[in-house]
Design a protein around this motif. Sequence first.
Motif, mmCIF file in Angstrom:
data_model
loop_
_atom_site.group_PDB
_atom_site.id
_atom_site.type_symbol
_atom_site.label_atom_id
_atom_site.label_comp_id
_atom_site.label_asym_id
_atom_site.label_seq_id
_atom_site.Cartn_x
_atom_site.Cartn_y
_atom_site.Cartn_z
ATOM 1 N N LEU A 323 -4.199 6.758 -138.241
ATOM 2 C CA LEU A 323 -3.657 5.729 -139.131
ATOM 3 C C LEU A 323 -2.281 5.268 -138.676
ATOM 4 O O LEU A 323 -2.004 4.056 -138.629
ATOM 5 C CB LEU A 323 -3.583 6.270 -140.558
ATOM 6 N N LEU A 324 -1.415 6.196 -138.342
ATOM 7 C CA LEU A 324 -0.054 5.834 -137.928
ATOM 8 C C LEU A 324 -0.062 5.034 -136.637
ATOM 9 O O LEU A 324 0.633 4.018 -136.514
ATOM 10 C CB LEU A 324 0.789 7.098 -137.779
ATOM 11 N N VAL A 325 -0.853 5.494 -135.658
ATOM 12 C CA VAL A 325 -0.891 4.811 -134.367
ATOM 13 C C VAL A 325 -1.519 3.425 -134.497
ATOM 14 O O VAL A 325 -1.010 2.444 -133.948
ATOM 15 C CB VAL A 325 -1.654 5.665 -133.329
ATOM 16 N N LYS A 326 -2.632 3.341 -135.236
ATOM 17 C CA LYS A 326 -3.325 2.051 -135.339
ATOM 18 C C LYS A 326 -2.488 1.032 -136.101
ATOM 19 O O LYS A 326 -2.460 -0.162 -135.722
ATOM 20 C CB LYS A 326 -4.673 2.238 -136.041
ATOM 21 N N LEU A 327 -1.809 1.454 -137.170
ATOM 22 C CA LEU A 327 -0.962 0.509 -137.896
ATOM 23 C C LEU A 327 0.171 0.016 -137.004
ATOM 24 O O LEU A 327 0.481 -1.181 -136.974
ATOM 25 C CB LEU A 327 -0.398 1.158 -139.156
ATOM 26 N N ALA A 328 0.788 0.937 -136.248
ATOM 27 C CA ALA A 328 1.850 0.536 -135.325
ATOM 28 C C ALA A 328 1.305 -0.409 -134.256
ATOM 29 O O ALA A 328 1.941 -1.416 -133.907
ATOM 30 C CB ALA A 328 2.470 1.768 -134.679
ATOM 31 N N ALA A 329 0.098 -0.124 -133.748
ATOM 32 C CA ALA A 329 -0.498 -0.979 -132.721
ATOM 33 C C ALA A 329 -0.807 -2.365 -133.270
ATOM 34 O O ALA A 329 -0.604 -3.380 -132.585
ATOM 35 C CB ALA A 329 -1.771 -0.329 -132.178
ATOM 36 N N LEU A 330 -1.287 -2.433 -134.494
ATOM 37 C CA LEU A 330 -1.561 -3.732 -135.113
ATOM 38 C C LEU A 330 -0.278 -4.545 -135.258
ATOM 39 O O LEU A 330 -0.238 -5.741 -134.922
ATOM 40 C CB LEU A 330 -2.218 -3.525 -136.480
ATOM 41 N N VAL A 331 0.779 -3.925 -135.751
ATOM 42 C CA VAL A 331 2.040 -4.633 -135.952
ATOM 43 C C VAL A 331 2.608 -5.111 -134.617
ATOM 44 O O VAL A 331 3.063 -6.253 -134.484
ATOM 45 C CB VAL A 331 3.050 -3.731 -136.693
ATOM 46 N N VAL A 332 2.564 -4.259 -133.603
ATOM 47 C CA VAL A 332 3.090 -4.622 -132.288
ATOM 48 C C VAL A 332 2.266 -5.741 -131.662
ATOM 49 O O VAL A 332 2.806 -6.730 -131.156
ATOM 50 C CB VAL A 332 3.134 -3.384 -131.363
ATOM 51 N N ALA A 333 0.943 -5.596 -131.685
ATOM 52 C CA ALA A 333 0.084 -6.607 -131.071
ATOM 53 C C ALA A 333 0.263 -7.966 -131.745
ATOM 54 O O ALA A 333 0.312 -9.008 -131.076
ATOM 55 C CB ALA A 333 -1.380 -6.173 -131.151
ATOM 56 N N ALA A 334 0.367 -7.962 -133.066
ATOM 57 C CA ALA A 334 0.541 -9.218 -133.791
ATOM 58 C C ALA A 334 1.931 -9.805 -133.599
ATOM 59 O O ALA A 334 2.125 -11.005 -133.804
ATOM 60 C CB ALA A 334 0.277 -8.994 -135.286
ATOM 61 N N SER A 335 2.899 -8.999 -133.199
ATOM 62 C CA SER A 335 4.283 -9.451 -133.072
ATOM 63 C C SER A 335 4.650 -9.898 -131.671
ATOM 64 O O SER A 335 5.601 -10.660 -131.497
ATOM 65 C CB SER A 335 5.242 -8.317 -133.481
ATOM 66 N N ALA A 336 3.920 -9.419 -130.663
ATOM 67 C CA ALA A 336 4.374 -9.563 -129.286
ATOM 68 C C ALA A 336 3.724 -10.703 -128.528
ATOM 69 O O ALA A 336 3.703 -10.710 -127.298
ATOM 70 C CB ALA A 336 4.140 -8.254 -128.531
ATOM 71 N N GLY A 337 3.177 -11.693 -129.241
ATOM 72 C CA GLY A 337 2.675 -12.878 -128.569
ATOM 73 C C GLY A 337 1.207 -12.859 -128.231
ATOM 74 O O GLY A 337 0.695 -13.839 -127.683
ATOM 75 N N PHE A 338 0.500 -11.762 -128.512
ATOM 76 C CA PHE A 338 -0.945 -11.751 -128.305
ATOM 77 C C PHE A 338 -1.602 -12.649 -129.353
ATOM 78 O O PHE A 338 -1.077 -12.851 -130.441
ATOM 79 C CB PHE A 338 -1.490 -10.328 -128.415
ATOM 80 N N ARG A 339 -2.768 -13.160 -129.031
ATOM 81 C CA ARG A 339 -3.484 -14.024 -129.949
ATOM 82 C C ARG A 339 -4.646 -13.246 -130.557
ATOM 83 O O ARG A 339 -5.492 -12.715 -129.835
ATOM 84 C CB ARG A 339 -4.013 -15.272 -129.242
ATOM 85 N N GLY A 340 -4.691 -13.195 -131.879
ATOM 86 C CA GLY A 340 -5.783 -12.472 -132.522
ATOM 87 C C GLY A 340 -5.565 -12.367 -134.020
ATOM 88 O O GLY A 340 -4.490 -12.679 -134.540
ATOM 89 N N GLY A 341 -6.611 -11.918 -134.714
ATOM 90 C CA GLY A 341 -6.561 -11.799 -136.167
ATOM 91 C C GLY A 341 -6.273 -10.380 -136.604
ATOM 92 O O GLY A 341 -6.354 -9.428 -135.827
#
Length: 454
Positions: A323-341
């Motif tokens: 849970l901790l890793v996936k939430l952090a990964a979601l926030v980072v991926a959505a913040s760092a210019g990747f395109r996705g939902g």
Amino acid sequence: MSGPTAPSPEPAAAPAPRLTVRRLVLLSIPAILIGVLSALTLRVLEEIADRLEDVLWTSIPGSLGIDPDSGWWIFAVLTATGVAVGMVVWLVPGHAGPDSATTELAATPIPLSALPGLAVVLILSLAGGVSLGPENPIIAVNVSLAVALVARIARAVPAPLVGALAISATIGALFGTPVAAALVFTGMVGGFELGGSLWDKLFLPLVAAGAGSVTTFVLGGGFGAAAPFAPYGTPQPLDLLRGALIACAAAAFALVGVYLFPLVHRAFHALRHPLLFTVAGGIVLGALGAIGGPLTLFKGLDQSAELLADPGDHPPAQLVLILLVKLAALVVAASAGFRGGRIFPAVFLGVAAGLLGSALVPGMSPSLAVACGVLGVVIAIARDGWVALFVAVAMVDDITVLPMLCIIVLPAWLAVTWARPMLITPEDLARERSPAALPWERRSAGHGTSATRD
């Protein structure tokens, strides 16, 4: 002498329903066409991403004798994905469209010149293991294509309606059922100039979504994971309290990511250049993936099925780490210019939260616990009760949980309704901007747009 005769009521209102029905029948043709084409576009892009994923995670490491689940390979692939995505966003015309962090499901058309770059970035992100789903980019692609196509062959169809049909069709294709699209559109149909009842207004989006979902099933797609749980069965009053506890705890956990989102987005975008902040995002995602393992990669749908296939293989401590890793990964991926939902990763988080709740709350039905976990996380991240209810039931494949969820959704919604959405607003962007533009952001002579749109 009698007074003037009162005019009799005009019968003009009577033909209106017939006019509405005629319009609905005629507009059903482009609705079906948009539904089929939207599903085909989704399937083509996902098929290309699947082929590339097989190359990156099976063929290349297999030929080199490397374990694809090893931490360093995960780190290398995600870092390379960050480099590739950054290059496309920086150099390809259209810069892969708008930053997905600033967009919702109800997309507006973008220039056709941006679609190739957006499609490439989506494929790279899906194949490279980035923790984002395809929903925002594919909806933007389908809306833009549909509006451009219908404008050339049927100009009488309003562009806003075409866009709405493309959104509905894509949602139907993504989730494999028109029901999800119909539920989402109950809050959006007020602007349709069709007249009539709510059903009249929902008819065309439902037709488009139905065509999209049928096409998806014909092509072998679909949504949901059959959980190995016994059906929940007869509702128990105490389960309302247990379920509300799990749903609200899951929502509160997701809200941590929601509130960190603008801060992390600002931190990455302080680097200003799309190549720099996307590569930095890839490096962080690689490190997180090495810590959390393969289960914390990708959009999360297959990984949710893996979690549900054998819940006993994942003790509470491991679920907390996931849970901790996936939430952090979601926030980072959505913040760092990747395109996705953000919905598909939220579903995975909800499954993990539900399994954790089932393990920690005595007497809780696993099926209801997982449904409540999905309900809580999705409602916090997507901020849509209909989507949350639908995916919660779909993930456990158990309709008997629905009556309980219809009550449990109330405290979960009250827990998140005061919070900010997981979206970068114009106010957030204004705070990120500095007075002086960096060299790559300045308008060069003879060019009308800056080097980046992020």
